[in-house]
Write an enzyme that holds these catalytic residues in place. Structure first.
Site, PDB file in Angstrom:
ATOM      1  N   GLU A  74       7.635   6.089 -17.709  1.00  0.00           N
ATOM      2  CA  GLU A  74       8.315   7.292 -17.232  1.00  0.00           C
ATOM      3  C   GLU A  74       7.951   7.488 -15.771  1.00  0.00           C
ATOM      4  OE1 GLU A  74       6.358   7.876 -20.129  1.00  0.00           O
ATOM      5  OE2 GLU A  74       8.039   7.772 -21.527  1.00  0.00           O
ATOM      6  N   TYR A 106       9.711  -0.290  -9.234  1.00  0.00           N
ATOM      7  CA  TYR A 106      10.070  -0.742 -10.583  1.00  0.00           C
ATOM      8  C   TYR A 106      11.416  -1.472 -10.574  1.00  0.00           C
ATOM      9  CZ  TYR A 106       6.432   2.692 -11.727  1.00  0.00           C
ATOM     10  OH  TYR A 106       5.264   3.398 -11.773  1.00  0.00           O
TER      11      TYR A 106
HETATM   12  C1  LIG Z   1       4.161   3.661  -6.251  1.00  0.00           C
HETATM   13  C2  LIG Z   1       2.967   2.904  -5.668  1.00  0.00           C
HETATM   14  C3  LIG Z   1       2.040   2.483  -6.799  1.00  0.00           C
HETATM   15  C4  LIG Z   1       3.502   1.646  -4.961  1.00  0.00           C
HETATM   16  O1  LIG Z   1       2.385   0.844  -4.570  1.00  0.00           O
HETATM   17  P1  LIG Z   1       2.425  -0.084  -3.272  1.00  0.00           P
HETATM   18  O2  LIG Z   1       1.301  -1.044  -3.377  1.00  0.00           O
HETATM   19  O3  LIG Z   1       2.509   0.746  -2.065  1.00  0.00           O
HETATM   20  O4  LIG Z   1       3.828  -0.832  -3.490  1.00  0.00           O
HETATM   21  P2  LIG Z   1       4.214  -2.292  -2.953  1.00  0.00           P
HETATM   22  O5  LIG Z   1       3.690  -2.500  -1.575  1.00  0.00           O
HETATM   23  O6  LIG Z   1       3.863  -3.309  -3.969  1.00  0.00           O
HETATM   24  O7  LIG Z   1       5.794  -2.125  -2.848  1.00  0.00           O
HETATM   25  C5  LIG Z   1       6.698  -2.961  -3.541  1.00  0.00           C
HETATM   26  C6  LIG Z   1       8.114  -2.425  -3.315  1.00  0.00           C
HETATM   27  O8  LIG Z   1       8.223  -1.088  -3.844  1.00  0.00           O
HETATM   28  C7  LIG Z   1       9.055  -0.298  -2.981  1.00  0.00           C
HETATM   29  N1  LIG Z   1       8.255   0.754  -2.339  1.00  0.00           N
HETATM   30  C8  LIG Z   1       6.919   0.958  -2.452  1.00  0.00           C
HETATM   31  N2  LIG Z   1       6.547   2.040  -1.725  1.00  0.00           N
HETATM   32  C9  LIG Z   1       7.661   2.518  -1.141  1.00  0.00           C
HETATM   33  C10 LIG Z   1       7.934   3.621  -0.279  1.00  0.00           C
HETATM   34  N3  LIG Z   1       6.946   4.458   0.132  1.00  0.00           N
HETATM   35  N4  LIG Z   1       9.203   3.846   0.108  1.00  0.00           N
HETATM   36  C11 LIG Z   1      10.192   3.032  -0.306  1.00  0.00           C
HETATM   37  N5  LIG Z   1      10.016   1.956  -1.127  1.00  0.00           N
HETATM   38  C12 LIG Z   1       8.770   1.709  -1.535  1.00  0.00           C
HETATM   39  C13 LIG Z   1       9.614  -1.255  -1.959  1.00  0.00           C
HETATM   40  O9  LIG Z   1      10.777  -1.838  -2.507  1.00  0.00           O
HETATM   41  C14 LIG Z   1       8.492  -2.273  -1.857  1.00  0.00           C
HETATM   42  O10 LIG Z   1       8.887  -3.514  -1.348  1.00  0.00           O
HETATM   43  P3  LIG Z   1       8.907  -3.734   0.263  1.00  0.00           P
HETATM   44  O11 LIG Z   1       7.612  -3.196   0.813  1.00  0.00           O
HETATM   45  O12 LIG Z   1       9.061  -5.221   0.388  1.00  0.00           O
HETATM   46  O13 LIG Z   1      10.105  -2.954   0.757  1.00  0.00           O
HETATM   47  C15 LIG Z   1       2.206   3.756  -4.607  1.00  0.00           C
HETATM   48  O14 LIG Z   1       3.143   4.298  -3.697  1.00  0.00           O
HETATM   49  C16 LIG Z   1       1.396   4.902  -5.193  1.00  0.00           C
HETATM   50  O15 LIG Z   1       0.213   4.763  -5.502  1.00  0.00           O
HETATM   51  N6  LIG Z   1       2.036   6.089  -5.351  1.00  0.00           N
HETATM   52  C17 LIG Z   1       1.320   7.279  -5.890  1.00  0.00           C
HETATM   53  C18 LIG Z   1       1.139   7.184  -7.383  1.00  0.00           C
HETATM   54  C19 LIG Z   1       2.456   7.050  -8.109  1.00  0.00           C
HETATM   55  O16 LIG Z   1       3.436   7.726  -7.807  1.00  0.00           O
HETATM   56  N7  LIG Z   1       2.490   6.154  -9.106  1.00  0.00           N
HETATM   57  C20 LIG Z   1       3.655   5.925  -9.933  1.00  0.00           C
HETATM   58  C21 LIG Z   1       3.687   6.904 -11.056  1.00  0.00           C
HETATM   59  S1  LIG Z   1       5.069   6.598 -12.135  1.00  0.00           S
END
Ligand SMILES: CC(C)(COP(=O)(O)OP(=O)(O)OC[C@H]1O[C@@H](n2cnc3c(N)ncnc32)[C@H](O)[C@@H]1OP(=O)(O)O)[C@@H](O)C(=O)NCCC(=O)NCCS
Length: 144
Positions: free
Chosen positions: A104, A116
């Site tokens: 979710e 995702y």
């Molecule tokens: C969501 C989260 C886990 C992503 O982790 P991350 O290590 O930054 O993500 P990645 O670097 O592996 O990103 C992979 C892809 O996701 C997407 N993405 C990740 N962060 C993004 C952002 N801030 N804005 C837009 N796209 C994003 C992009 O498609 C990215 O690929 P790209 O960098 O080549 O464009 C991180 O932002 C986080 O910790 N958020 C807070 C907690 C949270 O919301 N968790 C999910 C709960 S359901």
């Protein structure tokens, strides 16, 4: 170099810090410690120079799994860590004969939704007022 390992009790303090920064209702440390011995849980941490920079928690039964939480510390965001955590989680789940992964996500959480979707998850449905602040959740699924 970033390494992905199974979460152990010694990682819990750092996991808790990342969780507290990422979520309004973080898990307590003793709950996280219990998860490290839960036979139906799979928890991975991303380590950089032996420090936890991200984690993912999931529960699974038979052929189905739910991703409960995934978060990356601010300094390491957008460097592929979240992608690697989920990719490695999926590899482990496949070895355990899991076929379907669900999660979710808040309708407002576009970064997570993009992550995702980039990994092949599709949106199945919406759960109205799923979160305590009344926000809706999207239910997403990946067949692995
Ligand atoms: C969501 C989260 C886990 C992503 O982790 P991350 O290590 O930054 O993500 P990645 O670097 O592996 O990103 C992979 C892809 O996701 C997407 N993405 C990740 N962060 C993004 C952002 N801030 N804005 C837009 N796209 C994003 C992009 O498609 C990215 O690929 P790209 O960098 O080549 O464009 C991180 O932002 C986080 O910790 N958020 C807070 C907690 C949270 O919301 N968790 C999910 C709960 S359901």
């Amino acid at each position: 170099m970033v390494e992905i390992k199974e979460m152990q009790p010694q990682h819990v303090n750092e996991v808790f810090s990342i969780s507290a920064a990422a979520f309004p209702l973080p898990w307590a440390k003793d709950e996280l410690i219990r998860e490290t011995i839960n036979p139906n849980a799979l928890n991975l941490v991303a380590l950089y120079e032996e420090k936890v920079i991200g984690y993912v928690q999931c529960w699974y039964t038979l052929d189905s799994a739910d991703i409960i939480n995934v978060a990356v510390s601010d300094a390491f965001k957008r460097q592929g860590v979240g992608h690697r955590l989920i990719r490695d989680l999926i590899l482990h789940l496949k070895e355990r004969n899991v076929e379907n992964v669900f999660l979710e996500v808040r309708v407002s959480n576009l970064p997570a939704q993009r992550l995702y979707k980039s990994m092949g998850f599709i949106t199945l449905s919406k759960r109205e007022r799923y979160y305590v602040n009344g926000e809706d959740a999207l239910v997403m699924n990946l067949q692995i």
